[in-house]
Design a protein around this motif. Structure first.
Motif, PDB file in Angstrom:
ATOM      1  N   GLY A  13       0.800  -1.224   0.000  1.00  0.00           N
ATOM      2  CA  GLY A  13       0.000   0.000   0.000  1.00  0.00           C
ATOM      3  C   GLY A  13       0.827   1.265   0.000  1.00  0.00           C
ATOM      4  N   GLY A  14       1.967   1.239   0.696  1.00  0.00           N
ATOM      5  CA  GLY A  14       2.817   2.415   0.767  1.00  0.00           C
ATOM      6  C   GLY A  14       3.384   2.838  -0.569  1.00  0.00           C
ATOM      7  N   LEU A  15       3.293   1.958  -1.570  1.00  0.00           N
ATOM      8  CA  LEU A  15       3.757   2.323  -2.906  1.00  0.00           C
ATOM      9  C   LEU A  15       2.902   3.435  -3.511  1.00  0.00           C
ATOM     10  N   THR A  16       1.684   3.614  -3.007  1.00  0.00           N
ATOM     11  CA  THR A  16       0.871   4.747  -3.462  1.00  0.00           C
ATOM     12  C   THR A  16       1.511   6.059  -3.005  1.00  0.00           C
ATOM     13  N   VAL A  17       2.151   6.035  -1.834  1.00  0.00           N
ATOM     14  CA  VAL A  17       2.885   7.205  -1.347  1.00  0.00           C
ATOM     15  C   VAL A  17       4.164   7.383  -2.154  1.00  0.00           C
ATOM     16  N   VAL A  18       4.865   6.271  -2.420  1.00  0.00           N
ATOM     17  CA  VAL A  18       6.092   6.312  -3.224  1.00  0.00           C
ATOM     18  C   VAL A  18       5.804   6.919  -4.596  1.00  0.00           C
ATOM     19  N   GLY A 243       7.287 -12.286  -6.648  1.00  0.00           N
ATOM     20  CA  GLY A 243       6.381 -12.359  -7.791  1.00  0.00           C
ATOM     21  C   GLY A 243       5.090 -11.600  -7.572  1.00  0.00           C
ATOM     22  N   LEU A 244       4.473 -11.792  -6.397  1.00  0.00           N
ATOM     23  CA  LEU A 244       3.219 -11.104  -6.083  1.00  0.00           C
ATOM     24  C   LEU A 244       3.457  -9.607  -5.960  1.00  0.00           C
ATOM     25  N   PHE A 245       4.558  -9.236  -5.316  1.00  0.00           N
ATOM     26  CA  PHE A 245       4.907  -7.826  -5.157  1.00  0.00           C
ATOM     27  C   PHE A 245       5.055  -7.171  -6.530  1.00  0.00           C
ATOM     28  N   THR A 246       5.720  -7.872  -7.440  1.00  0.00           N
ATOM     29  CA  THR A 246       5.947  -7.340  -8.787  1.00  0.00           C
ATOM     30  C   THR A 246       4.630  -7.120  -9.524  1.00  0.00           C
ATOM     31  N   SER A 247       3.716  -8.073  -9.436  1.00  0.00           N
ATOM     32  CA  SER A 247       2.437  -7.947 -10.147  1.00  0.00           C
ATOM     33  C   SER A 247       1.623  -6.767  -9.631  1.00  0.00           C
ATOM     34  N   LEU A 248       1.707  -6.515  -8.324  1.00  0.00           N
ATOM     35  CA  LEU A 248       0.970  -5.388  -7.749  1.00  0.00           C
ATOM     36  C   LEU A 248       1.623  -4.053  -8.109  1.00  0.00           C
ATOM     37  N   THR A 249       2.937  -4.022  -8.147  1.00  0.00           N
ATOM     38  CA  THR A 249       3.608  -2.771  -8.512  1.00  0.00           C
ATOM     39  C   THR A 249       3.337  -2.400  -9.965  1.00  0.00           C
ATOM     40  N   GLN A 250       3.140  -3.411 -10.803  1.00  0.00           N
ATOM     41  CA  GLN A 250       2.806  -3.126 -12.199  1.00  0.00           C
ATOM     42  C   GLN A 250       1.469  -2.391 -12.292  1.00  0.00           C
ATOM     43  N   LYS A 251       0.534  -2.753 -11.408  1.00  0.00           N
ATOM     44  CA  LYS A 251      -0.776  -2.105 -11.410  1.00  0.00           C
ATOM     45  C   LYS A 251      -0.697  -0.679 -10.876  1.00  0.00           C
ATOM     46  N   ILE A 252       0.228  -0.445  -9.944  1.00  0.00           N
ATOM     47  CA  ILE A 252       0.356   0.887  -9.356  1.00  0.00           C
ATOM     48  C   ILE A 252       1.110   1.833 -10.279  1.00  0.00           C
ATOM     49  N   PHE A 253       2.234   1.376 -10.835  1.00  0.00           N
ATOM     50  CA  PHE A 253       3.100   2.232 -11.640  1.00  0.00           C
ATOM     51  C   PHE A 253       2.879   2.089 -13.136  1.00  0.00           C
TER      52      PHE A 253
END
Length: 270
Positions: A13-18, A243-253
């Motif tokens: 979730g903190g990637l939204t702040v990043v 792997g899961l982290f990567t898939s979620l970051t793709q959706k954010i960025f």
């Protein structure tokens, strides 16, 4: 100062702040640590939350960070003051910026707060709102199903819609409420679904933009802004599945992130 800014969260979730920090502070290098292995923090005891948060902080301190951003509402609620008192670098959380944004938004002076069980129990947002505007009214609602859903990558569709609808049903009868704080950095990833459920007349507040602005101000006041014009090589760490982290970051960025590693930060207590 060309040292990095450290950002911590209980998960992704903190990637939204990043994302917002990257937009507002393009010259700054960021090092992000998401404790996805032990996410969510919401149901944890205050002692566990403090222990886990300090383990994240200790890891980032080895990276010689110049400032710490706690991009987790639960961790902010239980550790912000302690971290500010004990660390020699500036520390900012997400609750005060979110409260300020809500005060600016509300016309009826009635704010709803949704967050994890831990954040809601702490009353951190209601206290922050009252400190800023004593006559404001607020109602809090714990949404324990939201973070696990986001961490699984379920951000829309029938399951997300039904879960959000059932969870937020107590808020749907409060006609005087015109603003809702998304009191968890995971929740902006569900913003479209939440907006669909509560209706277009409700303003949803994410603390990401306000937190980035506060970070920028603190860096400027303390003369810590990066003066280097080179490209920033951000670093990302997760305690869980890459792997899961990567898939979620793709959706954010909307793109792949580089420099992602899995790390272990747990300290064994003998």
């Amino acid at each position: 100062m060309n040292k990095p800014i450290g950002v911590i969260d209980s998960g992704v979730g903190g990637l939204t702040v990043v994302h917002e920090l990257m937009r507002q502070l393009p010259k700054e290098k960021l090092i992000y640590l998401g404790d996805t292995k032990r996410c969510p923090y919401g149901p944890r005891t205050p002692e566990e939350i403090k222990k886990f948060t300090w383990e994240m902080v200790d890891f980032l301190l080895t990276k010689d960070i110049k400032m710490l951003v706690i991009a987790c509402n639960t961790a902010t609620a239980y550790t912000l003051t302690e971290l500010q008192n004990k660390l020699s670098i500036p520390v900012v959380g997400v609750i005060q910026p979110g409260a300020r944004a809500a005060i600016k938004s509300t016309v009826k002076d009635y704010v709803g707060i949704i967050g994890t069980e831990g954040t809601v129990k702490s009353n951190a947002y209601s206290h922050a709102l009252k400190m800023l505007k004593p006559n404001i009214q607020s109602t809090s609602l714990a949404c324990p199903l939201f973070v696990p859903m986001v961490e699984k990558g379920i951000l829309n569709g029938p399951e997300a819609l039904e879960t959000v609808k059932q969870t937020l049903s107590p808020f749907l009868i409060k006609e005087e409420m015109d603003t809702i704080i998304l009191g968890c950095t995971h929740y902006p990833l569900l913003k479209d679904v939440i907006q669909q459920v509560v209706g277009p007349e409700i303003i949803l507040i994410s603390s990401s933009e306000e937190t980035a602005r506060e970070t920028s101000t603190i860096l400027q006041v303390n003369q810590l802004l990066n003066i280097n014009n080179g490209l920033c090589a951000h670093q990302f760490y997760t305690t869980g599945d890459v792997g899961l982290f990567t898939s979620l970051t793709q959706k954010i960025f909307n793109s792949n992130i580089e420099n992602l590693k899995s790390v272990s930060i747990e300290k064994v207590v003998i």
